[in-house]
Design a protein around this motif. Structure first.
Motif: not given
Length: 289
Positions: A86-104
């Protein structure tokens, strides 16, 4: 060249009867703008809140590298703590994605923040999946392995969604023994000299903002681009068409395992073969060979 895309119809709210008649029965997508506004998630779910409740979780990450024999079907490229991501998402562009993750499942308190909408579906309640992405990160054009009817909720920012119905598969350079179109295609700015069949494809487009909901009918192709850092949740229902249910069973229990075996035994030769076949078959089918 721009693709032949029409805006997805939008409604503020919708009744179960209208949804089933106008969209599910006709297998047409729709955006419902206010479906989530009475959820706690509508007011609470943003990157800061996810960091607060799930920052210590180790999460799987994917980037936009082309599929290769190095990884199995849907195998993550790396892992990271949610707080770091999340810190990466908020600070700079990134190609990393979370995909099909059952966080709930990992953070049960999140399950109290939403409810399954009463729109005529029986949902798979053990499979609400979350997807995260950074600004300008893209999800390649694909359709889901189970050909489910999908209700897709977006939070924190904005994302662009391009959809194609299954009837357009013949124009999309589908890779054999896979669920994707050829990864060389830029669906934001396609080169029709290289991919001429795309000129015939008829699809849909919309931008989803915080709290908005997209219905994607069963077997629909979809490609997502995050216009800002954000995340989405999908809930799903089994395909209602018998042929799609049969295809889903084949995909889950035969196709993906066959593909994994071929990746392991033939390596990049297998991947190159599939990509070449996608081009040859599509162009031949559409008279461009």
């Amino acid at each position: 060249m721009e693709l032949n895309l029409e805006p997805i119809k939008r409604v503020k709210t919708i009744s179960k009867e209208e949804f089933l008649k106008e969209y599910f029965a006709l297998q047409k997508p729709v955006v419902i703008e206010r479906l989530t506004q009475d959820w706690p998630a509508y007011h609470k779910w943003n990157l800061n809140y996810i960091n607060e409740v799930a920052g210590e979780k180790k999460v799987p990450l994917y980037d936009d590298r082309p599929l290769s024999s190095e990884f199995k079907f849907n195998e993550p490229h790396t892992y990271m703590k949610m707080s770091e991501y999340i810190n990466l998402l908020k600070t700079k562009p990134t190609n990393y994605r979370i995909f099909l993750y059952n966080l709930l499942k990992e953070v049960p308190k999140l399950q109290k923040d939403f409810k399954y909408p009463d729109i005529g579906f029986k949902f798979l309640k053990k499979m609400p999946m979350l997807f995260f992405g950074g600004i300008n990160s893209k999800v390649f054009m694909h359709y889901d392995i189970d050909l489910a009817n999908i209700i897709h909720f977006h939070f924190n920012g904005e994302k662009q969604c391009i959809l194609f119905p299954p009837s357009q598969t013949k124009y999309l350079y589908k890779v054999p023994h896979a669920l994707i179109s050829h990864q060389g295609i830029d669906f934001q700015n396609p080169d029709v000299k290289k991919w001429p069949a795309l000129k015939n494809a008829q699809g849909y487009i919309t931008n989803l903002k915080h709290g908005e909901t997209l219905y994607m009918p069963e077997g629909y192709w979809h490609q997502m681009t995050y216009l800002t850092p954000g995340f989405s949740m999908s809930i799903r229902s089994y395909p209602k068409k018998t042929i799609n249910f049969i295809k889903a069973v084949y995909n889950v229990f035969i196709m993906r395992h066959f593909d994994n075996v071929m990746r392991k035994t033939r390596g990049e030769k297998w991947m190159n073969y599939k990509n070449e076949k996608a081009i040859l078959r599509t162009n031949k089918r559409n008279g461009y060979s």
